[in-house]
Design an enzyme around this catalytic site. Sequence first.
Site, short mmCIF file in Angstrom:
data_model
loop_
_atom_site.label_atom_id
_atom_site.label_comp_id
_atom_site.label_asym_id
_atom_site.label_seq_id
_atom_site.Cartn_x
_atom_site.Cartn_y
_atom_site.Cartn_z
N LYS A 254 0.84 -1.21 0.00
CA LYS A 254 0.00 0.00 0.00
C LYS A 254 0.87 1.25 0.00
O LYS A 254 0.67 2.16 -0.80
CB LYS A 254 -0.90 0.00 1.24
CG LYS A 254 -1.49 1.37 1.57
CD LYS A 254 -2.38 1.34 2.78
CE LYS A 254 -1.70 1.52 4.12
NZ LYS A 254 -1.41 2.89 4.53
N ASN A 255 1.84 1.29 0.92
CA ASN A 255 2.59 2.53 1.11
C ASN A 255 3.60 2.80 0.00
O ASN A 255 4.14 3.90 -0.09
CB ASN A 255 3.27 2.54 2.49
CG ASN A 255 2.23 2.70 3.59
OD1 ASN A 255 1.09 3.06 3.33
ND2 ASN A 255 2.63 2.42 4.83
N ARG B 234 -8.54 -0.31 4.86
CA ARG B 234 -7.65 0.70 4.26
C ARG B 234 -6.33 0.07 3.84
O ARG B 234 -5.68 0.55 2.91
CB ARG B 234 -7.33 1.80 5.28
CG ARG B 234 -8.49 2.65 5.63
CD ARG B 234 -8.06 3.77 6.52
NE ARG B 234 -7.03 4.59 5.85
CZ ARG B 234 -6.56 5.72 6.32
NH1 ARG B 234 -7.02 6.20 7.46
NH2 ARG B 234 -5.65 6.40 5.67
N ASP C 105 4.98 0.25 12.10
CA ASP C 105 3.75 -0.36 11.57
C ASP C 105 3.60 -1.82 11.98
O ASP C 105 2.59 -2.45 11.66
CB ASP C 105 3.70 -0.23 10.03
CG ASP C 105 3.47 1.21 9.60
OD1 ASP C 105 3.09 2.04 10.43
OD2 ASP C 105 3.68 1.50 8.40
N ARG D 47 1.27 14.34 13.62
CA ARG D 47 1.66 14.17 12.23
C ARG D 47 1.63 15.46 11.41
O ARG D 47 0.90 15.57 10.41
CB ARG D 47 0.82 13.07 11.56
CG ARG D 47 0.88 11.76 12.33
CD ARG D 47 0.14 10.67 11.65
NE ARG D 47 0.84 10.14 10.51
CZ ARG D 47 0.35 9.17 9.74
NH1 ARG D 47 -0.83 8.66 9.99
NH2 ARG D 47 1.02 8.72 8.71
N CYS E 221 -4.12 12.85 13.66
CA CYS E 221 -4.70 11.52 13.47
C CYS E 221 -4.56 10.76 14.77
O CYS E 221 -3.88 11.22 15.68
CB CYS E 221 -4.07 10.88 12.24
SG CYS E 221 -3.12 9.42 12.43
C1 EPZ Z 1 4.51 6.73 6.57
O1 EPZ Z 1 3.78 7.81 7.17
C2 EPZ Z 1 3.55 5.57 6.45
N1 EPZ Z 1 2.42 5.96 5.62
C3 EPZ Z 1 3.09 5.13 7.83
O2 EPZ Z 1 2.26 4.00 7.69
C4 EPZ Z 1 4.30 4.77 8.68
O3 EPZ Z 1 3.89 4.47 9.99
C5 EPZ Z 1 5.29 5.93 8.71
O4 EPZ Z 1 5.63 6.34 7.35
C6 EPZ Z 1 6.57 5.62 9.44
O5 EPZ Z 1 7.20 4.53 8.85
C7 EPZ Z 1 2.52 5.96 4.30
O6 EPZ Z 1 3.55 5.65 3.72
C8 EPZ Z 1 1.30 6.32 3.54
P1 EPZ Z 1 6.69 10.07 8.62
P2 EPZ Z 1 4.38 9.29 7.18
O7 EPZ Z 1 6.55 11.36 7.90
O8 EPZ Z 1 5.08 9.54 5.91
C9 EPZ Z 1 6.97 13.25 12.23
C10 EPZ Z 1 0.35 2.66 8.05
O9 EPZ Z 1 -0.14 2.10 9.06
N2 EPZ Z 1 6.90 14.28 11.16
O10 EPZ Z 1 7.91 9.26 8.41
O11 EPZ Z 1 3.28 10.19 7.57
C11 EPZ Z 1 5.62 12.53 12.36
O12 EPZ Z 1 4.72 13.25 13.14
C12 EPZ Z 1 0.88 4.08 8.13
O13 EPZ Z 1 0.41 2.12 6.93
C13 EPZ Z 1 6.99 15.62 11.51
O14 EPZ Z 1 7.17 16.00 12.69
O15 EPZ Z 1 5.41 9.17 8.37
C14 EPZ Z 1 6.03 11.21 12.94
O16 EPZ Z 1 6.15 11.33 14.33
C15 EPZ Z 1 0.62 4.73 9.44
N3 EPZ Z 1 6.91 16.57 10.51
C16 EPZ Z 1 7.42 10.96 12.32
O17 EPZ Z 1 7.87 12.23 11.85
C17 EPZ Z 1 6.75 16.22 9.21
O18 EPZ Z 1 6.68 17.10 8.34
C18 EPZ Z 1 7.41 9.95 11.17
O19 EPZ Z 1 6.50 10.39 10.17
C19 EPZ Z 1 6.65 14.86 8.87
C20 EPZ Z 1 6.74 13.90 9.87
#
Ligand code: EPZ
Length: 420
Positions: free
Chosen positions: A25-26, A399, A307, A124, A119
């Site tokens: 998916k991701n 999802r 995840d 996030r 969320c």
């Molecule tokens: C991706 O989310 C995945 N989603 C998530 O999978 C996964 O848990 C996550 O990466 C971590 O591996 C998709 O790929 C669609 P991040 P993403 O930006 O990109 C902070 C699932 O269950 N952050 O790496 O949103 C954020 O708050 C989902 O399939 C900021 O502070 O994750 C988090 O604490 C859930 N500012 C951390 O970084 C930003 O601008 C990691 O987030 C961006 C992120």
Amino acid sequence: MLKLDAFLIEGGRKLKGSVRISGSKNAALPCLFASLLTDDVCVIENVPDLRDIRTAVALLQQLGKKVVRKNSRVEIGPARRLQHHASYDLVRRMRASVVVMGPLLARLGKARVSLPGGCSIGARPINFHLQAFKKLGAAIRVEEGYVEATAPVLRGRRIRFPFPSVGATENALMAAVLAEGKTVLLNAAREPEIQDLAECLRSMGARIHGHGTGTIVIDGVPSLHGTRHVVIPDRIEAGTFLAAAAITRGRLLLRRVNPAHLSAVLNALRRAGLRLEVGRSEILAAWTKPLRPVSLKTRVYPGFPTDMQAQWMALMATVNGKSRITETIFENRFLHAQELLRMGAAIDIRGAAAVIEGGRRLSGCPLMVSDLRAGAALVLAGLAAQGRTKVLRVYHLDRGYERMERKLRAVGARIRRIAQ
Ligand code: EPZ
């Protein structure tokens, strides 16, 4: 209206048989959005049939793209007129929609995307995405719940991420492929999904090196062409089925996986005492003796994936002894613990850590799913529990898991979907 289906599970059956793992998916989501970077036809294959993918297709259509889906093949044709506006209605259904911003900015010089909001697993924010766009020369404005980025030209720069965010790396990568000159992304995410997106972009004519490491170098090109790209297997679906073999004391053969993407999960399972035989694209997992508790921390790739944290907690709740799970990626990703407690698990949450006194008999009861992976953990717990578990709000699972209940039933689980 949202269909509020539930799963009914009769626990206590060992799972046995083979499971074909779906496309990721991701990885599929950003690859689908990469089609915004060209007017040529892009064919993305091995795309799972999921609610999030349907949302992505609806978003591409809203942006003007012609999309035809046949089984796991999605063909994205040219847009009559590419739009730059991603509405609240679609972005609120799926946060990953913000990843259209980079390609739209690169193609049209502007993008207007609804801010996704918080969320259940954490705040996030998308500040790292926006900082990267600014570095490339975009002006950012937030107004009426929308973030608007405009840039007559994007210019390559060195961009250092404060944290290797997956989404921010994807957005910056897709903005940079059409920027003037060289972009260097430092402290970039290294997840396999980033590598897959980079391969997809390269097959469209992008010049990208270093993906899979923390430093990604992009030499901008004036335009990209169409492609046919096959999405990588879903490592989290695979990890969830490995946990299902372990928690039910069963034996499962996973087909169409990439074991290299699963090394942290395989290591943790091996340390717990699960027998694993790893082939090129298959993994056999067999429970042969009582498992040991294993403590771990979630980390960015190649560390143990956040995840898989909820599923690991469900497994540890059934294993004799004490373990500790520390969540380092999201600040509120323990919502499943409250539901596991209701089944009889002993879990103590101390800030970012959960201490599990495993081995108590779990008993089936009605459970409420709060997010996708929490849902997976509750299904696993239900499979191991004594008696009947009713898992409510399975739309979260829809999802991200393709036909989960059918795949589980095919290997011996007693699980069925009921309409509420
Ligand atoms: C991706 O989310 C995945 N989603 C998530 O999978 C996964 O848990 C996550 O990466 C971590 O591996 C998709 O790929 C669609 P991040 P993403 O930006 O990109 C902070 C699932 O269950 N952050 O790496 O949103 C954020 O708050 C989902 O399939 C900021 O502070 O994750 C988090 O604490 C859930 N500012 C951390 O970084 C930003 O601008 C990691 O987030 C961006 C992120």
